[in-house]
Design a protein around this motif. Structure first.
Motif, PDB file in Angstrom:
ATOM      1  N   GLN A  12       0.833  -1.203   0.000  1.00 45.95           N
ATOM      2  CA  GLN A  12       0.000   0.000   0.000  1.00 45.95           C
ATOM      3  C   GLN A  12       0.871   1.257   0.000  1.00 45.95           C
ATOM      4  O   GLN A  12       1.831   1.343   0.758  1.00 45.95           O
ATOM      5  CB  GLN A  12      -0.919  -0.009   1.224  1.00 45.95           C
TER       6      GLN A  12
ATOM      7  N   SER B  33     -15.627  -2.863 -11.371  1.00 46.42           N
ATOM      8  CA  SER B  33     -14.377  -3.197 -10.674  1.00 46.42           C
ATOM      9  C   SER B  33     -13.572  -4.225 -11.454  1.00 46.42           C
ATOM     10  O   SER B  33     -12.341  -4.161 -11.497  1.00 46.42           O
ATOM     11  CB  SER B  33     -14.679  -3.701  -9.259  1.00 46.42           C
TER      12      SER B  33
ATOM     13  N   CYS C 125      -9.609  -3.787 -10.214  1.00 45.55           N
ATOM     14  CA  CYS C 125      -9.451  -3.409  -8.807  1.00 45.55           C
ATOM     15  C   CYS C 125      -9.737  -4.615  -7.904  1.00 45.55           C
ATOM     16  O   CYS C 125     -10.885  -4.901  -7.564  1.00 45.55           O
ATOM     17  CB  CYS C 125     -10.378  -2.253  -8.461  1.00 45.55           C
ATOM     18  N   ALA C 126      -8.677  -5.304  -7.506  1.00 43.29           N
ATOM     19  CA  ALA C 126      -8.826  -6.513  -6.684  1.00 43.29           C
ATOM     20  C   ALA C 126      -9.531  -6.224  -5.369  1.00 43.29           C
ATOM     21  O   ALA C 126     -10.389  -6.992  -4.929  1.00 43.29           O
ATOM     22  CB  ALA C 126      -7.459  -7.144  -6.427  1.00 43.29           C
ATOM     23  N   PHE C 127      -9.183  -5.132  -4.713  1.00 40.07           N
ATOM     24  CA  PHE C 127      -9.801  -4.784  -3.431  1.00 40.07           C
ATOM     25  C   PHE C 127     -11.320  -4.662  -3.592  1.00 40.07           C
ATOM     26  O   PHE C 127     -12.085  -5.239  -2.822  1.00 40.07           O
ATOM     27  CB  PHE C 127      -9.214  -3.471  -2.896  1.00 40.07           C
ATOM     28  N   CYS C 128     -11.763  -3.932  -4.619  1.00 44.81           N
ATOM     29  CA  CYS C 128     -13.195  -3.709  -4.821  1.00 44.81           C
ATOM     30  C   CYS C 128     -13.909  -4.967  -5.328  1.00 44.81           C
ATOM     31  O   CYS C 128     -15.057  -5.220  -4.952  1.00 44.81           O
ATOM     32  CB  CYS C 128     -13.420  -2.528  -5.760  1.00 44.81           C
TER      33      CYS C 128
ATOM     34  N   ASP D 207     -13.121  -8.029  -4.520  1.00 45.16           N
ATOM     35  CA  ASP D 207     -13.258  -8.835  -3.305  1.00 45.16           C
ATOM     36  C   ASP D 207     -14.425  -8.334  -2.459  1.00 45.16           C
ATOM     37  O   ASP D 207     -15.269  -9.116  -2.015  1.00 45.16           O
ATOM     38  CB  ASP D 207     -11.942  -8.782  -2.521  1.00 45.16           C
TER      39      ASP D 207
ATOM     40  N   ARG E 267      -2.889   1.469  -4.100  1.00 44.34           N
ATOM     41  CA  ARG E 267      -2.634   0.050  -3.881  1.00 44.34           C
ATOM     42  C   ARG E 267      -3.231  -0.439  -2.552  1.00 44.34           C
ATOM     43  O   ARG E 267      -2.534  -1.021  -1.712  1.00 44.34           O
ATOM     44  CB  ARG E 267      -1.138  -0.249  -3.940  1.00 44.34           C
ATOM     45  N   SER E 268      -4.527  -0.214  -2.405  1.00 48.01           N
ATOM     46  CA  SER E 268      -5.210  -0.671  -1.189  1.00 48.01           C
ATOM     47  C   SER E 268      -4.955  -2.149  -0.977  1.00 48.01           C
ATOM     48  O   SER E 268      -5.108  -2.961  -1.901  1.00 48.01           O
ATOM     49  CB  SER E 268      -6.715  -0.411  -1.281  1.00 48.01           C
TER      50      SER E 268
ATOM     51  N   LEU F  39      -5.336  -5.864  -0.069  1.00 42.87           N
ATOM     52  CA  LEU F  39      -6.396  -6.857  -0.027  1.00 42.87           C
ATOM     53  C   LEU F  39      -6.379  -7.520   1.347  1.00 42.87           C
ATOM     54  O   LEU F  39      -5.318  -7.921   1.822  1.00 42.87           O
ATOM     55  CB  LEU F  39      -6.150  -7.903  -1.125  1.00 42.87           C
TER      56      LEU F  39
ATOM     57  N   LYS G 148      -6.498 -10.226   4.284  1.00 40.75           N
ATOM     58  CA  LYS G 148      -5.962 -11.598   4.306  1.00 40.75           C
ATOM     59  C   LYS G 148      -7.077 -12.634   4.162  1.00 40.75           C
ATOM     60  O   LYS G 148      -6.856 -13.712   3.646  1.00 40.75           O
ATOM     61  CB  LYS G 148      -5.189 -11.832   5.603  1.00 40.75           C
TER      62      LYS G 148
ATOM     63  N   GLN H  69     -13.640 -10.418   2.510  1.00 38.04           N
ATOM     64  CA  GLN H  69     -14.329  -9.330   3.190  1.00 38.04           C
ATOM     65  C   GLN H  69     -15.781  -9.676   3.486  1.00 38.04           C
ATOM     66  O   GLN H  69     -16.555  -9.884   2.567  1.00 38.04           O
ATOM     67  CB  GLN H  69     -14.286  -8.059   2.341  1.00 38.04           C
TER      68      GLN H  69
END
Length: 151
Positions: free
Chosen positions: A2, A42, A47-50, A52, A140-141, A143, A145, A148
């Motif tokens: 991040q 997403s 955007c992997a974070f979004c 997920d 780079r938020s 992800l 572990k 979510q």
């Protein structure tokens, strides 16, 4: 890794964007549509974070996992209603504006299924997830572990 925590760095815009995001859950768009649209945008933005987050949110509201797995190929299945297909095409056109416009035929199909308020709300929803995607990607938020919020 991040780059920075944009939430801590700029809490007021984060709060306002969060308030806007919450609006779409009861604005009058069909149940589940916002999560499908947010997940598709997403995916397009990588955007992997979004991705997920919105998979978990979609599962939590009862969207069939098969519809989530196949969302990337929505044109190739019969799992999405004509109205959902119009909204997904609109999402892709609004997200991928590198051509400088959103095609008239995509808008015309959307208009066949949604009223003016719904079209405006859907477009604001797409713009909002694109903002979130760009923030998460730019900084780079990290992800989580574990997945979510899946209940």
């Amino acid at each position: 890794m991040q780059r920075l925590n944009f939430i801590n760095a700029a809490p007021r815009p984060y709060e306002h964007l969060g308030t806007l995001s919450h609006y779409f859950h009861d604005c009058g768009l069909p149940d589940g549509l916002v999560e499908l649209v947010w997940l598709r945008a997403s995916q397009l933005n990588g955007c992997a974070f979004c991705i997920d987050m919105h998979v978990a949110d979609a599962l939590n509201i009862g969207i069939d996992p098969r519809r989530l797995h196949l969302l990337v190929a929505w044109r190739e299945t019969e799992l999405y209603s004509p109205a959902e297909r119009a909204a997904l095409a609109w999402t892709e056109a609004v997200t991928n504006v590198q051509d400088g416009h959103v095609p008239d035929d995509v808008f015309d199909e959307l208009r066949a299924h949604y009223d003016n308020k719904q079209i405006a709300d859907l477009t604001f929803a797409v713009a909002t997830i694109n903002a979130w995607n760009r923030l998460a990607i730019s900084f780079r938020s990290a992800l989580p572990k574990t997945p979510q919020g899946v209940r």
